[in-house]
Design a protein around this motif. Structure first.
Motif, mmCIF file in Angstrom:
data_model
loop_
_atom_site.group_PDB
_atom_site.id
_atom_site.type_symbol
_atom_site.label_atom_id
_atom_site.label_comp_id
_atom_site.label_asym_id
_atom_site.label_seq_id
_atom_site.Cartn_x
_atom_site.Cartn_y
_atom_site.Cartn_z
ATOM 1 N N MET A 138 25.654 25.576 30.114
ATOM 2 C CA MET A 138 26.021 25.101 28.781
ATOM 3 C C MET A 138 26.728 26.214 28.008
ATOM 4 O O MET A 138 26.306 27.357 28.033
ATOM 5 C CB MET A 138 24.752 24.697 28.030
ATOM 6 N N SER A 170 17.816 14.717 12.671
ATOM 7 C CA SER A 170 17.478 16.114 12.970
ATOM 8 C C SER A 170 18.738 16.936 13.218
ATOM 9 O O SER A 170 18.746 18.147 13.015
ATOM 10 C CB SER A 170 16.533 16.193 14.171
ATOM 11 N N GLN A 171 19.834 16.264 13.638
ATOM 12 C CA GLN A 171 21.078 17.008 13.908
ATOM 13 C C GLN A 171 21.654 17.612 12.629
ATOM 14 O O GLN A 171 22.477 18.518 12.688
ATOM 15 C CB GLN A 171 22.101 16.118 14.620
ATOM 16 N N GLY A 209 16.404 20.255 13.737
ATOM 17 C CA GLY A 209 17.118 20.126 15.007
ATOM 18 C C GLY A 209 17.571 21.470 15.552
ATOM 19 O O GLY A 209 17.961 21.593 16.714
ATOM 20 N N GLU A 210 17.534 22.487 14.689
ATOM 21 C CA GLU A 210 17.929 23.840 15.087
ATOM 22 C C GLU A 210 17.181 24.837 14.233
ATOM 23 O O GLU A 210 16.828 24.539 13.084
ATOM 24 C CB GLU A 210 19.423 24.084 14.818
ATOM 25 N N THR A 262 12.774 31.903 20.793
ATOM 26 C CA THR A 262 13.298 30.950 21.789
ATOM 27 C C THR A 262 12.236 30.573 22.823
ATOM 28 O O THR A 262 12.279 29.482 23.388
ATOM 29 C CB THR A 262 14.552 31.488 22.507
ATOM 30 N N ARG A 263 11.280 31.462 23.057
ATOM 31 C CA ARG A 263 10.210 31.159 24.005
ATOM 32 C C ARG A 263 9.288 30.077 23.458
ATOM 33 O O ARG A 263 8.764 29.249 24.197
ATOM 34 C CB ARG A 263 9.405 32.430 24.277
ATOM 35 N N VAL A 274 9.942 27.699 20.836
ATOM 36 C CA VAL A 274 10.473 26.405 20.384
ATOM 37 C C VAL A 274 11.376 25.809 21.459
ATOM 38 O O VAL A 274 11.970 26.543 22.250
ATOM 39 C CB VAL A 274 11.256 26.494 19.046
ATOM 40 N N ASP A 275 11.465 24.454 21.462
ATOM 41 C CA ASP A 275 12.291 23.808 22.489
ATOM 42 C C ASP A 275 13.542 23.175 21.888
ATOM 43 O O ASP A 275 14.139 22.280 22.465
ATOM 44 C CB ASP A 275 11.472 22.784 23.277
ATOM 45 N N ILE A 276 13.940 23.644 20.689
ATOM 46 C CA ILE A 276 15.205 23.214 20.085
ATOM 47 C C ILE A 276 16.167 24.413 20.105
ATOM 48 O O ILE A 276 15.731 25.553 20.296
ATOM 49 C CB ILE A 276 15.004 22.670 18.645
ATOM 50 N N PRO A 277 17.465 24.162 19.897
ATOM 51 C CA PRO A 277 18.422 25.277 19.930
ATOM 52 C C PRO A 277 18.134 26.319 18.836
ATOM 53 O O PRO A 277 17.647 25.975 17.755
ATOM 54 C CB PRO A 277 19.770 24.590 19.688
ATOM 55 N N GLY A 296 17.816 34.687 25.035
ATOM 56 C CA GLY A 296 17.477 33.269 24.893
ATOM 57 C C GLY A 296 18.260 32.487 23.854
ATOM 58 O O GLY A 296 18.094 31.272 23.730
#
Lengths: 216, 258
Positions: free
Chosen positions: B1, B121-122, B166-167, B191-192, B194-197, B217
């Motif tokens: 990505m 959320s975006q 969302g971020e 980053t470890r 949370v599972d969002i960008p 990350g």
């Protein structure tokens, strides 16, 4: 006479950006929720951001679901963007089950939480992704669609947590890679097209796509 | 990505400004003109922060956003002083795609859920200003590092994601404006969990620092001073990152019109 492009105004987000981008791409869009304007348009664009359930409810409350159904029967070009694309499908699993417009058979569900290597994927998927033709799309076919820039694989801005899976693979036009998963980037069926990415926020590539759609 | 490269523009009244560790602001130019330049150079996104908005309890960037959104066709995030749905709507209506919420969310976390439920959320970004603590860990600060929240940054990021952000936009106050590299421990820790960008901000002078942040990350990196001082351009960043095998959008090829 110049072609009339309608952007459907149903109170669901980003119409300002879509209209700006269309102006930049060379047309003067008509932002409206009037059924007669929609039905007399040469082309119709259904934008949208946010949640599926809220979007489909807004369309139905305004009676636009039926208006769009009638427009689609005219066989004139129709483009759905992001949620506007997802609404074309039969149903979505976002926040319970919601039925869509059903113009293209298939479902909308959450993006896989893991890549093909088993590593976790962040959702929403937010990235500039390079689109490529879906499995059954030939090179010649690809080059002729507005999504392809004369056969190129342009990158567009994606932001979404849900994705479309058409039941008939023939309706899948383009895909984007996310962690090895081929996510549907564009769908089509006859005069209908839907894109998951945001052409209005995808720089020159997005403006080029809109220009090619306008000139269909 | 592809990793996203974001131009961060801090604005005070009508000026683009930049400080060091969120203090000692200096004027850096016209915020609208710089944004348009960054768009032309190939920025993936633009992010505006009204740095005095929380003091006045209102965001003053509508006019700038309206102007820029008509010429820069990339996502625009706006932060600073946004405390209710009305001000969110006002900014989205003039062309912002997302709003970044800091102070208001630390006082009333449910604002994140309300924005997310209403606009998705975006469109909902949780902005966190992180200050390293002598005993380890980081505290979430507000108002450009002046005020304490006593919230642990990592726990707050996790809660923000749960509430519908969302971020996460995470700024290291310690590294902000220093151009000495990003707080990699902070980026890795957030980053470890949370599972969002996660967009990393603070301290990047160029592609080497961006690459380090990606290694830690980050899925997106914002730059400010390095851009405002013309120390780097997006074109050079992309070239260098691509050479270092960091996936970035190929901008130049898109400029070719058929």
């Amino acid at each position: 006479m110049s072609k009339s492009i309608v952007v459907v105004d149903y109170g669901i987000g980003n119409v300002f950006s879509v209209c700006n981008a269309l102006k930049q791409a060379g047309c003067e869009p008509n932002l409206t929720r009037s059924a007669s304007d929609v039905l007399s348009a040469d082309k119709v664009i259904l934008p949208g951001v946010g949640a599926f359930g809220r979007a489909i409810a807004a369309l139905r409350d305004l009676g636009l679901d039926e208006t769009l159904r009638r427009f689609v029967e005219t066989e004139r070009p129709f483009l759905g963007i992001c949620i506007g694309m997802q609404l074309l499908m039969d149903q979505s699993t976002e926040f319970g089950e919601n039925t869509g417009l059903g113009f293209i058979p298939g479902i909308v569900d959450r993006i896989p939480g893991t890549g093909t290597d088993g590593a976790p994927l962040r959702v929403p998927h937010i990235s500039w992704g390079e689109v490529r033709p879906a499995e059954n799309v030939s090179g010649e076919d690809w080059a002729a669609t507005p999504v392809a820039n004369g056969g190129a694989h342009d990158s567009f801005y994606f932001v979404h947590s849900f994705h479309c899976t058409p039941s008939d693979p023939a309706h899948r036009l383009a895909v984007v890679d996310y962690g090895g998963n081929a996510i549907t980037a564009a769908v089509r069926r006859d005069n209908l097209m839907g894109v998951q990415f945001h052409p209005e926020r995808s720089g020159p590539a997005g403006l080029g796509f809109l220009e090619r759609f306008i000139n269909l | 990505m592809n990793i996203r490269l974001i131009a961060r523009l801090d604005v005070k009244l009508q000026h683009l400004i930049k400080g060091v560790q969120m203090e000692g602001w200096r004027k850096m130019g016209n915020p609208a003109e710089r944004a348009k330049l960054y768009y032309q150079q190939g920025a993936d996104e633009l992010l505006y922060m009204d740095v005095v908005a929380s003091l006045y309890e209102r965001n003053n960037l509508s006019d700038i956003v309206r102007e820029v959104a008509q010429e820069a066709f990339v996502p625009i995030t706006v932060g600073g002083g946004i405390g209710d749905l009305k001000s969110v709507k006002q900014l989205l209506d003039v062309g912002a795609d997302k709003v970044a919420i800091n102070t208001a969310a630390t006082k009333r976390p449910d604002i994140l859920r309300e924005i997310s439920d209403t606009y998705g959320s975006q469109a909902t970004v949780l902005s966190i200003e992180a200050k390293r603590l002598p005993q380890g860990g980081w505290e979430a600060m507000t108002d450009n590092g002046r005020n304490h929240t006593e919230r642990d940054v990592i726990a707050w990021a996790v809660e923000g994601a749960r509430l519908g952000a969302g971020e996460i936009f995470i700024t290291s106050i310690d590294r902000d404006g220093t151009m000495k590299g990003m707080d990699l421990d902070l980026i890795a820790a957030v980053t470890r969990e949370v599972d969002i960008p996660v967009i990393a901000s603070g301290g990047a002078a160029g592609s080497a620092h961006v690459a380090q942040a990606v290694g830690a990350g980050a899925t997106a990196v914002s730059l400010a001073k390095a851009l405002h001082t013309d120390a780097v351009t997006f074109g050079a960043l992309r070239d260098d990152l691509a050479k270092a095998s960091i996936p970035v959008r190929a901008h130049k090829s898109e400029m070719v019109q058929v």
